[in-house]
Design a protein around this motif. Structure first.
Motif, PDB file in Angstrom:
ATOM      1  N   SER A   1       0.896   4.008  -2.988  1.00 62.82           N
ATOM      2  CA  SER A   1       0.648   5.408  -2.654  1.00 62.82           C
ATOM      3  C   SER A   1       1.750   6.298  -3.223  1.00 62.82           C
ATOM      4  O   SER A   1       1.491   7.394  -3.716  1.00 62.82           O
ATOM      5  CB  SER A   1       0.567   5.575  -1.135  1.00 62.82           C
TER       6      SER A   1
ATOM      7  N   GLN B   1       0.831  -1.204   0.000  1.00 62.69           N
ATOM      8  CA  GLN B   1       0.000   0.000   0.000  1.00 62.69           C
ATOM      9  C   GLN B   1       0.867   1.256   0.000  1.00 62.69           C
ATOM     10  O   GLN B   1       0.574   2.233  -0.685  1.00 62.69           O
ATOM     11  CB  GLN B   1      -0.950   0.009   1.211  1.00 62.69           C
ATOM     12  N   LYS B   2       1.953   1.216   0.744  1.00 58.73           N
ATOM     13  CA  LYS B   2       2.882   2.349   0.798  1.00 58.73           C
ATOM     14  C   LYS B   2       3.497   2.589  -0.581  1.00 58.73           C
ATOM     15  O   LYS B   2       3.599   3.724  -1.048  1.00 58.73           O
ATOM     16  CB  LYS B   2       3.976   2.066   1.831  1.00 58.73           C
TER      17      LYS B   2
END
Length: 115
Positions: free
Chosen positions: A20, A16-17
């Motif tokens: 993003s 997810q990081k």
């Protein structure tokens, strides 16, 4: 015994990081352009990003810089010259992006509707 499914994409998930940091409408195009062309001035980059607004380019560059993916160098000349280039973090990501491109080329072409 009950099975409990644990999603790997929970809070703090590295995937997810990553998404993003490189996801969004323009970030990948910016990364690709800077990776190919090396250090590039803002207006030269804007010309290559067909359809991006000044606001969105500035915002995307700032986010990429904050995430350590783009380096901004300001030269104290008159007028001030600013160049952007990818960092070693992006250079280490390049082989992974190449593999993703291969994977993506194997997906069927589909029309996306504007909902």
């Amino acid at each position: 015994m009950a099975y409990e499914h644990v999603c790997p994409c929970t809070v703090g998930c590295p995937l997810q990081k990553t998404m993003s940091a490189i996801g969004g409408r323009w970030k990948m195009s910016i990364i690709c352009s800077l990776s190919q062309d090396g250090a590039t001035r803002y207006n030269d980059l804007k010309r290559k990003m067909n359809g991006i607004s000044n606001t969105m380019l500035a915002k995307s560059l700032k986010e990429l810089e904050d995430d350590g993916l783009v380096k901004r160098t300001e030269y104290m000349e008159v007028p001030i010259r600013v160049e952007y280039e990818v960092t070693d973090a992006v250079r280490s990501l390049t082989p992974i992006l190449a593999e993703l491109a291969v994977w993506g080329s194997q997906l069927p072409d589909t029309e996306k509707s504007d909902l």
